[in-house]
Scaffold this active site. Structure first.
Site, mmCIF file in Angstrom:
data_model
loop_
_atom_site.group_PDB
_atom_site.id
_atom_site.type_symbol
_atom_site.label_atom_id
_atom_site.label_comp_id
_atom_site.label_asym_id
_atom_site.label_seq_id
_atom_site.Cartn_x
_atom_site.Cartn_y
_atom_site.Cartn_z
ATOM 1 N N CYS A 1 36.346 71.911 -62.410
ATOM 2 C CA CYS A 1 36.055 73.249 -61.894
ATOM 3 C C CYS A 1 36.606 73.436 -60.599
ATOM 4 C CB CYS A 1 34.403 73.495 -61.879
ATOM 5 S SG CYS A 1 33.622 72.354 -61.000
ATOM 6 N N LEU B 1 34.390 74.530 -65.522
ATOM 7 C CA LEU B 1 35.119 74.382 -66.826
ATOM 8 C C LEU B 1 34.309 72.990 -67.677
ATOM 9 C CD1 LEU B 1 37.494 74.548 -68.729
ATOM 10 C CD2 LEU B 1 38.570 72.499 -67.373
ATOM 11 N N ASN C 1 33.153 69.309 -58.207
ATOM 12 C CA ASN C 1 34.639 69.447 -59.176
ATOM 13 C C ASN C 1 34.965 67.970 -59.511
ATOM 14 O OD1 ASN C 1 36.892 69.822 -60.541
ATOM 15 N ND2 ASN C 1 37.793 69.981 -58.511
ATOM 16 N N GLY C 2 34.476 67.522 -60.605
ATOM 17 C CA GLY C 2 34.804 66.189 -60.742
ATOM 18 C C GLY C 2 34.489 65.557 -62.448
ATOM 19 N N THR D 1 60.413 69.293 -54.781
ATOM 20 C CA THR D 1 60.363 68.580 -56.019
ATOM 21 C C THR D 1 59.003 68.810 -56.896
ATOM 22 O OG1 THR D 1 60.300 66.202 -56.790
ATOM 23 C CG2 THR D 1 59.178 66.466 -54.734
ATOM 24 N N ARG E 1 59.852 72.073 -58.827
ATOM 25 C CA ARG E 1 60.528 72.028 -59.982
ATOM 26 C C ARG E 1 59.769 71.382 -61.116
ATOM 27 N NH1 ARG E 1 65.752 68.619 -57.140
ATOM 28 N NH2 ARG E 1 66.784 70.434 -56.251
#
Length: 579
Positions: free
Chosen positions: A2, A51, A75-76, A316, A319
């Protein structure tokens, strides 16, 4: 997983402040579309965007201990939460959430419980009994986290820059493997593995031990109450993740809920190297495969959204983030909430092509240590934020704490690339899964040359980005680059273009300081550029910049080596499958 946002000790408990915290928390809503929560205790605010993956019905946050004196926003994913619950027999849990153990562990062990957690996490814990708090981030920094300080003495915590950059006098990335304590007003490192000192290990290479450690890392990540899948590029790392997941899925609780058919996902330009290889792997291991195509123009159109979400101007990272960002949107539209991915292998095993030029095992090992320590600024940041832009979680078994311990304890002599002996990059990992009787992958996939994600989605991708930047950044602009951007001065038009966009979203000095810099070739650290004098004239993060190594290198063509060495017959894995 989350998004979290916390404002602690802000000397303002007004309704206006509460509204402001809610407004900032909503900036993170893409990370957690299933639930929003806010807990206020005096002038402390803990907000959460959820989430829902484990216990979606009752695991809403913030979470509490029994009498609600300890408040946590997390969050985890805590993979060993069931074992930890057994160690807390005198505690009552309000939910089935894997993160519910954190408040209770704190009650029993104080601030020293963090190393007991096996998983990925960022959390803020408030102890209302003395108005103290702690903040912690997982060992490698798989979850994103930032810390900021206000002029009023407040401490701000957010999963993303955009949650605090407008309100803090100074902010920075929260260091992985660390804990911040309000009592000490300082950071301390809770993750202290032997490899962190960069001392050279001497353990002999045991292919079975390495294989079993990785199998365990994958299986423990199949903890879920919602649909999931696997990212499959057709390269070694994602193919091994997919193959192991497919092999062991049937024996998990996830299979009981969602069936034994694994869904795999790949993205690329038409005709990209990854698409063909991924389809072959998917057919071989029997997944339901989803192939997504995008055009160079699709990617160019997404650049601004991607930079806003991933919060970096590193070339990078951008990309590789764009195709992952586009793919994540497609995956989420299918009802999938999380995926398993292959990040971390190249850092642990020296998989980038520039490792071919490592002069000795000592420098090889020290470079892998440097790369792992920097993962939270690069690949972890990309994987976390590119997927969470659409409320999709990425789990990364190569960055499992136990697996890293086993892999980083191997004498680096075994990891060295020796083409004359048929040892290409990541040979120790390839050999560990080279099983003639019960093969995990087709042989040519197992020994496929490393393709960096931004190359594998199609060689025309990077060329298209460079051409687009060329149209928007003039030679005159480049002449003044050092005056406009004195910190991390862009040296190419592509880098200048990304930097302009980033500074429009995040103009603060702290924001630009949060992004790493320095010379790099084929994703090397600045130190490793010294391994080959020719590299200083070819500084580009693409794998094709490794002249004389990549089969499609800029300016040369070489034939990839196909090792012939086969691992002998093996026994039975600790997970009970004959191999």
């Amino acid at each position: 997983m989350c998004g979290i946002l916390a404002v602690l000790g802000c000397s303002d408990s007004s309704q206006a402040k509460r509204v402001r915290v809610l407004e900032l928390s909503r900036r993170l809503k893409h990370r957690g579309p299933d639930w929003s929560g806010l807990h206020q205790y005096g002038d402390n605010y803990l907000a959460h965007q959820r989430l829902a993956i484990v216990d979606p019905a009752s695991g809403d946050q913030p979470l509490f201990n029994e009498d609600k004196t300890v408040v946590v926003t997390v969050n985890g994913e805590i993979y060993n939460h069931e074992e930890l619950r057994k160690q807390l027999p005198n505690h009552t849990f309000r939910t089935g959430s894997d993160c519910d153990v954190i408040a209770h562990l704190y009650e029993e062990h104080g601030e020293n419980f963090v190393d007991m957690l096996d998983g990925i996490f960022s959390f803020v814990l408030l102890d209302t009994r003395d108005n103290s708090f702690i903040v912690a981030r997982d060992a490698i920094g798989v979850t994103s986290l930032y810390i900021g300080w206000g002029l009023d003495g407040s401490v701000w915590i957010s999963s993303e820059l955009k949650g605090l950059n407008d309100d803090c006098e100074h902010f920075e990335s929260f260091p992985p493997g660390h804990l911040y304590s309000s009592k000490e007003r300082a950071f301390r490192r809770w993750y202290n593995p032997p490899w962190f000192s960069e001392a050279i290990p001497s353990a002999p290479y045991d292919p079975l031990a390495l294989r079993h450690a990785f199998e365990k890392a994958v299986v423990k990540r199949l903890m879920t109450d919602v649909p999931f899948g696997v990212l499959l590029s057709g390269g070694l790392d994602s193919s091994l993740v997919a193959a192991v997941t497919a092999r062991y899925l049937a024996g998990t609780n996830a299979a009981k809920q969602w069936g034994t058919k694994l869904h795999s996902f790949c993205v690329g330009l038409e005709g990209a190297p990854d698409l063909k290889a991924a389809k072959e792997v998917a057919d071989y291991i029997g997944t339901v495969h989803h192939e997504f195509h995008y055009t160079v123009q699709d990617g160019i159109d997404a650049i601004e959204d991607v930079i806003y979400h991933i919060e970096t101007y590193d070339v990078t990272t951008i990309r590789a983030s764009i195709p992952m960002f586009l793919m994540s949107r497609k995956i989420k539209s299918l009802g999938v909430k999380w995926v398993i991915s292959g990040e971390g292998s190249d850092e642990i095993f020296g998989g980038y092509l520039y490792f071919h030029k490592a002069p000795n095992k000592e420098e090889f090992h020290q470079e892998t240590c440097r790369k792992i320590k920097a993962l939270h600024k690069y690949d972890c940041l990309r994987a976390n934020k590119s997927t969470f832009a659409w409320g999709l979680e990425a789990r990364v078994p190569f960055l499992d704490k136990d697996f890293i311990r086993v892999a980083m304890n191997i004498d680096p002599e075994y990891k060295m690339i020796k083409k004359e002996e048929g040892r290409i990059e990541k040979w120790v990992l390839r050999r560990a899964f080279d099983d003639e009787e019960h093969p995990y992958l087709p042989k040519h996939i197992l020994y496929r040359q490393k393709e960096q994600f931004s190359d594998g989605v199609g060689y025309g991708w990077i060329d298209g980005l460079k051409a687009h930047a060329e149209k928007h950044v003039t030679d005159r602009m480049m002449l003044n680059a050092a005056n406009i951007f004195p910190f991390n001065t862009p040296t190419t038009k592509e880098a200048y273009y990304y930097r302009m966009i980033f500074e429009r979203f995040f103009p603060q000095n702290s924001a630009r300081l949060s992004v790493p810099g320095g010379p790099s070739v084929a994703c090397s650290t600045a130190k490793a550029v010294e391994w080959d004098a020719a590299w200083s004239n070819n500084l580009d993060p693409s794998g094709r910049a490794a002249l004389g190594v990549h089969a499609s290198a800029y300016g040369n063509q070489v034939k990839a080596v196909e090792p012939e060495k086969i691992i002998p017959k093996m026994e039975v894995s600790p997970l009970g499958v004959a191999i």
